[in-house]
Design a protein around this motif. Structure first.
Motif, PDB file in Angstrom:
ATOM      1  N   ASN A  41     -19.512  30.703  -9.390  1.00  9.17           N
ATOM      2  CA  ASN A  41     -20.330  31.530  -8.558  1.00  9.17           C
ATOM      3  C   ASN A  41     -19.653  32.265  -7.120  1.00  9.17           C
ATOM      4  OD1 ASN A  41     -23.088  32.112  -7.639  1.00  9.17           O
ATOM      5  ND2 ASN A  41     -23.128  30.276  -6.215  1.00  9.17           N
ATOM      6  N   THR A  42     -19.076  32.879  -7.724  1.00 13.02           N
ATOM      7  CA  THR A  42     -18.245  33.674  -6.698  1.00 13.02           C
ATOM      8  C   THR A  42     -18.142  35.087  -6.948  1.00 13.02           C
ATOM      9  OG1 THR A  42     -16.121  33.378  -7.685  1.00 13.02           O
ATOM     10  CG2 THR A  42     -16.764  31.718  -5.917  1.00 13.02           C
ATOM     11  N   ILE A  43     -18.067  36.155  -6.015  1.00 18.86           N
ATOM     12  CA  ILE A  43     -17.756  37.516  -6.305  1.00 18.86           C
ATOM     13  C   ILE A  43     -16.633  37.960  -5.852  1.00 18.86           C
ATOM     14  CG2 ILE A  43     -18.617  39.700  -5.779  1.00 18.86           C
ATOM     15  CD1 ILE A  43     -21.385  38.800  -5.634  1.00 18.86           C
ATOM     16  N   ARG A  44     -15.593  38.559  -6.662  1.00 20.70           N
ATOM     17  CA  ARG A  44     -14.380  38.872  -6.286  1.00 20.70           C
ATOM     18  C   ARG A  44     -14.311  40.647  -6.231  1.00 20.70           C
ATOM     19  NH1 ARG A  44     -13.192  34.536  -9.591  1.00 20.70           N
ATOM     20  NH2 ARG A  44     -12.182  32.715  -8.449  1.00 20.70           N
ATOM     21  N   SER A  45     -13.580  40.942  -5.220  1.00 21.06           N
ATOM     22  CA  SER A  45     -13.519  42.523  -5.149  1.00 21.06           C
ATOM     23  C   SER A  45     -12.112  43.026  -5.355  1.00 21.06           C
ATOM     24  CB  SER A  45     -14.022  43.067  -3.846  1.00 21.06           C
ATOM     25  OG  SER A  45     -15.253  42.325  -3.792  1.00 21.06           O
ATOM     26  N   GLU A  46     -11.730  44.000  -6.101  1.00 17.93           N
ATOM     27  CA  GLU A  46     -10.751  44.148  -6.762  1.00 17.93           C
ATOM     28  C   GLU A  46     -10.571  45.738  -5.745  1.00 17.93           C
ATOM     29  OE1 GLU A  46      -7.789  45.826 -10.475  1.00 17.93           O
ATOM     30  OE2 GLU A  46      -9.862  44.856 -10.698  1.00 17.93           O
ATOM     31  N   SER A  47      -9.489  45.596  -4.791  1.00 19.88           N
ATOM     32  CA  SER A  47      -9.474  46.921  -3.678  1.00 19.88           C
ATOM     33  C   SER A  47      -8.990  47.762  -4.303  1.00 19.88           C
ATOM     34  CB  SER A  47      -8.900  46.314  -2.551  1.00 19.88           C
ATOM     35  OG  SER A  47      -9.499  45.272  -1.550  1.00 19.88           O
ATOM     36  N   SER A  48      -8.229  47.963  -5.178  1.00 21.34           N
ATOM     37  CA  SER A  48      -7.510  49.108  -5.939  1.00 21.34           C
ATOM     38  C   SER A  48      -8.239  49.981  -6.533  1.00 21.34           C
ATOM     39  CB  SER A  48      -6.379  48.455  -6.759  1.00 21.34           C
ATOM     40  OG  SER A  48      -7.053  47.808  -7.901  1.00 21.34           O
ATOM     41  N   LYS A  49      -9.628  49.419  -6.808  1.00 20.06           N
ATOM     42  CA  LYS A  49     -10.352  50.365  -7.418  1.00 20.06           C
ATOM     43  C   LYS A  49     -11.465  51.228  -6.637  1.00 20.06           C
ATOM     44  CE  LYS A  49     -10.935  48.122 -11.988  1.00 20.06           C
ATOM     45  NZ  LYS A  49     -11.661  47.360 -12.893  1.00 20.06           N
ATOM     46  N   CYS A  50     -11.490  50.662  -5.251  1.00 19.99           N
ATOM     47  CA  CYS A  50     -12.239  51.089  -4.377  1.00 19.99           C
ATOM     48  C   CYS A  50     -12.000  52.752  -3.628  1.00 19.99           C
ATOM     49  CB  CYS A  50     -12.480  50.310  -2.907  1.00 19.99           C
ATOM     50  SG  CYS A  50     -13.686  51.054  -1.703  1.00 19.99           S
ATOM     51  N   ALA A  51     -13.120  53.333  -3.821  1.00 23.06           N
ATOM     52  CA  ALA A  51     -12.953  54.633  -3.570  1.00 23.06           C
ATOM     53  C   ALA A  51     -13.338  55.300  -1.896  1.00 23.06           C
ATOM     54  CB  ALA A  51     -14.056  55.745  -4.222  1.00 23.06           C
ATOM     55  N   GLY A  52     -13.785  54.040  -1.317  1.00 23.67           N
ATOM     56  CA  GLY A  52     -14.065  54.477   0.190  1.00 23.67           C
ATOM     57  C   GLY A  52     -15.495  54.929   0.254  1.00 23.67           C
ATOM     58  N   CYS A  53     -16.327  54.939  -0.563  1.00 23.65           N
ATOM     59  CA  CYS A  53     -17.756  55.777  -0.360  1.00 23.65           C
ATOM     60  C   CYS A  53     -18.830  54.766   0.417  1.00 23.65           C
ATOM     61  CB  CYS A  53     -18.336  55.754  -1.933  1.00 23.65           C
ATOM     62  SG  CYS A  53     -18.889  54.403  -2.636  1.00 23.65           S
ATOM     63  N   HIS A  54     -18.409  53.551   0.669  1.00 22.97           N
ATOM     64  CA  HIS A  54     -19.283  52.764   1.474  1.00 22.97           C
ATOM     65  C   HIS A  54     -20.739  52.452   1.024  1.00 22.97           C
ATOM     66  CE1 HIS A  54     -16.158  52.600   4.759  1.00 22.97           C
ATOM     67  NE2 HIS A  54     -15.998  53.843   4.340  1.00 22.97           N
ATOM     68  N   PHE A  55     -20.867  52.672  -0.270  1.00 23.62           N
ATOM     69  CA  PHE A  55     -22.245  52.406  -0.726  1.00 23.62           C
ATOM     70  C   PHE A  55     -22.499  50.981  -0.866  1.00 23.62           C
ATOM     71  CE2 PHE A  55     -25.626  52.012  -4.086  1.00 23.62           C
ATOM     72  CZ  PHE A  55     -26.375  53.049  -3.807  1.00 23.62           C
ATOM     73  N   CYS A  56     -21.578  50.063  -1.256  1.00 21.87           N
ATOM     74  CA  CYS A  56     -21.873  48.683  -1.336  1.00 21.87           C
ATOM     75  C   CYS A  56     -21.987  48.210   0.185  1.00 21.87           C
ATOM     76  CB  CYS A  56     -20.820  47.854  -2.050  1.00 21.87           C
ATOM     77  SG  CYS A  56     -19.072  47.913  -1.254  1.00 21.87           S
ATOM     78  N   GLU A  57     -21.352  48.781   1.188  1.00 19.88           N
ATOM     79  CA  GLU A  57     -21.500  48.229   2.361  1.00 19.88           C
ATOM     80  C   GLU A  57     -22.708  48.324   2.828  1.00 19.88           C
ATOM     81  OE1 GLU A  57     -18.401  48.372   6.227  1.00 19.88           O
ATOM     82  OE2 GLU A  57     -18.758  50.351   5.382  1.00 19.88           O
ATOM     83  N   GLN A  58     -23.272  49.638   2.952  1.00 25.15           N
ATOM     84  CA  GLN A  58     -24.682  49.965   3.291  1.00 25.15           C
ATOM     85  C   GLN A  58     -25.728  49.175   2.613  1.00 25.15           C
ATOM     86  OE1 GLN A  58     -25.340  54.090   4.386  1.00 25.15           O
ATOM     87  NE2 GLN A  58     -23.291  54.284   5.179  1.00 25.15           N
ATOM     88  N   LEU A  59     -25.536  48.847   1.310  1.00 26.44           N
ATOM     89  CA  LEU A  59     -26.298  48.328   0.381  1.00 26.44           C
ATOM     90  C   LEU A  59     -26.674  46.904   0.824  1.00 26.44           C
ATOM     91  CD1 LEU A  59     -28.232  49.302  -2.030  1.00 26.44           C
ATOM     92  CD2 LEU A  59     -26.508  48.289  -3.394  1.00 26.44           C
ATOM     93  N   CYS A  60     -25.568  46.398   0.989  1.00 27.36           N
ATOM     94  CA  CYS A  60     -25.513  44.743   1.183  1.00 27.36           C
ATOM     95  C   CYS A  60     -26.596  44.278   2.213  1.00 27.36           C
ATOM     96  CB  CYS A  60     -24.235  44.258   1.784  1.00 27.36           C
ATOM     97  SG  CYS A  60     -24.051  42.530   1.746  1.00 27.36           S
ATOM     98  N   PRO A  61     -27.536  43.322   1.607  1.00 24.93           N
ATOM     99  CA  PRO A  61     -28.792  43.016   2.469  1.00 24.93           C
ATOM    100  C   PRO A  61     -28.113  41.921   3.644  1.00 24.93           C
ATOM    101  CG  PRO A  61     -28.645  41.758   0.593  1.00 24.93           C
ATOM    102  CD  PRO A  61     -27.552  42.778   0.417  1.00 24.93           C
TER     103      PRO A  61
END
Length: 506
Positions: A41-61
């Motif tokens: 029950n965890t979410i891991r993020s692979e930073s090497s794939k991040c494009a820096g669009c900030h979509f998830c950052e703004q979407l996170c409730p």
């Protein structure tokens, strides 16, 4: 040697105390940065794939995600800056050309930022645009050498035949961005906004989708080297036709839309087989001289019964002035000049950052050359390449432009975050993508409203600046370089721009 792990451009940080495991980031990220582990029950993020669009950052409730620039510490070396080291590592890994999107982000001198405007004082009173009329209407096209009138029934009638003109309510148009490089919803947003405001938008070299026919009366269509989508219907529907020779982000080279992006819809629009690469050769294979260009200009005039203006888009390069002169003598009604900061959906990074000249210098050089040759009235000048604000527009017109194209600014108004990964086709904001799942994220009605608001805001600011200079019509500012002064510029730069240094009186 051991295989080097790719250095991340961005770091994805997650506050586990705030994260509610809603998996919105997992579902929404087109780059597959976030992965959910059901067992733990965890979410891991692979930073090497991040494009820096900030979509998830703004979407996170719960604001649990933060995207940060990776400050990975290499030993400081002025000659070997971090960017160059990273690029070499990437090429050593892939053996390919490094691609990028948007415009040049190098620290080249921005001349707009070193030019200031004049303001009225005692002897030349200012004008209040809220209480007095202010004219921004602009006409693009060939102007007659003189105007003749005749009198009929004691009324003066225009006797001179005026060539076709492109009428704009504001000297700003949306730049060429093709169907394929951006989504249909992005194109529709700009098309709706342009028609509503009374200006024009440009199809780019990807043809005119049928869904955008209702907005074709404000559309400039391109005839590029690949001739994508070009047929009689395409030409007749347009308000104007633009022959694309080059663009500021990649002067001297062609374009390429990968086959995986050529969907059935793009196939119909571009008139090419579905799934095949859309290659635009660097040269037009029927243009190798000014005489060849003239033949194409008049072929397009002939096929449209001389009812539409024909323009030519060229990149700003060292010999831009004589090139523009040749283009106009070939019969073009306007010349569009795209500077080194011009945006793109995809270009070799090495080309984008090192080829071409700033549009400010190009405008001044072309305007001055045309005046010296006595042909300035025979064509309009449209400037493009990195216009960020309304003051850039005003300064460009004072330097000699009739109007400007905006591309990156228009996309930013739709939500673009300048992550420069347009070429991947994975734009999370639904702009530079053809993925149906992603394109739905951009509502064209909302996008149109935002693009319209940008034009409205800039038009109000332009009126304020004109009023401050005591000018009530945009045409009175055109090539009026006495309204400009430069600072932090050397004598050569001031000479090329055709302006005086700050402190110099008229």
């Amino acid at each position: 040697m051991a295989k080097i792990k790719r250095i991340c451009e961005f770091l994805v940080e997650r506050d586990e105390d705030k994260c509610i495991k809603c998996q919105a980031c997992v579902r929404m990220c087109s780059n597959d940065v976030h992965k959910y582990d059901g067992e733990e029950n965890t979410i891991r993020s692979e930073s090497s794939k991040c494009a820096g669009c900030h979509f998830c950052e703004q979407l996170c409730p719960t604001a649990a995600i933060t995207i940060k620039k990776n400050m990975y510490a290499l030993r400081e070396n002025y000659n070997w800056q971090k960017e160059y080291v990273y690029d070499i590592l990437r090429q050593a890994e892939t053996g390919g050309v490094i691609l990028t999107g948007m415009g040049c982000d190098k620290k080249y001198k921005n001349y707009f930022d070193r030019i200031v405007l004049n303001a009225s004082q005692v002897t030349n009173p200012s004008i209040d645009p809220l209480r007095e009329p202010m004219e921004l209407k602009t006409f693009i096209g060939k102007k007659p050498n003189s105007i003749r009138f005749t009198t009929q029934n004691e009324e003066k009638m225009l006797k001179t035949e005026i060539p076709p003109q492109l009428e704009l309510e504001i000297p700003i148009m949306f730049s060429a961005m093709s169907f394929g490089s951006i989504s249909l919803n992005a194109m529709k947003s700009l098309a709706i906004a342009a028609k509503k405001f009374g200006t024009c938008w440009n199809t780019g070299e990807g043809g005119l989708p049928e869904q955008l026919y209702p907005y074709s009366d404000k559309c400039i269509v391109q005839v590029a080297s690949g001739r994508f989508g070009v047929d009689i219907n395409y030409l007749e529907k347009a308000a104007a036709i633009e022959i694309k020779i080059g663009q500021g982000a990649k002067p001297g080279i062609g374009g390429h839309l990968p086959g995986e992006k050529v969907s059935a819809e793009i196939s119909r629009t571009r008139i090419i087989p579905e799934g095949t690469d859309a290659l635009s050769p660097a040269p037009h294979h029927d243009i190798y001289s000014i005489e060849d260009l003239k033949q194409l200009v008049f072929a397009l005039k002939e096929v449209t019964l001389y009812k539409k203006i024909i323009g030519v888009k060229i990149a700003a390069v060292h010999n831009i002035a004589p090139i523009a002169t040749g283009v106009i003598r070939a019969g073009a009604d306007y010349v569009a000049i795209d500077g080194i900061r011009g945006g793109t959906g995809a270009a070799p990074k090495i080309i984008r950052d090192n080829v071409g000249i700033p549009v400010e210098i190009a405008i001044a050089a072309v305007d001055q050359r045309l005046r010296e040759e006595g042909i300035r009235n025979q064509a309009s000048i449209i400037a493009a390449g990195g216009f960020r604000k309304s003051s850039d527009v005003v300064k460009a017109i004072a330097l000699g432009a009739d109007a400007v194209y905006i591309g990156s600014a228009a996309l930013i108004s739709l939500g673009c975050h300048l992550c420069q990964k347009c070429y991947t086709g994975k734009c999370n904001w639904g702009i530079a993508t053809q993925d149906p799942y992603l394109t739905k994220r951009l509502n064209p009605e909302i996008g149109a409203e935002r693009a319209y608001n940008l034009l409205r805001a800039w038009s109000l600011e332009i009126k304020e600046m004109l009023g401050g200079m005591g000018i009530n019509a945009i045409e009175s500012l055109r090539s009026n370089r006495e309204q400009l002064r430069g600072f932090d510029l050397n004598e050569v730069e001031l000479k090329f721009l055709g302006i005086k240094h700050v402190g110099e009186a008229w």
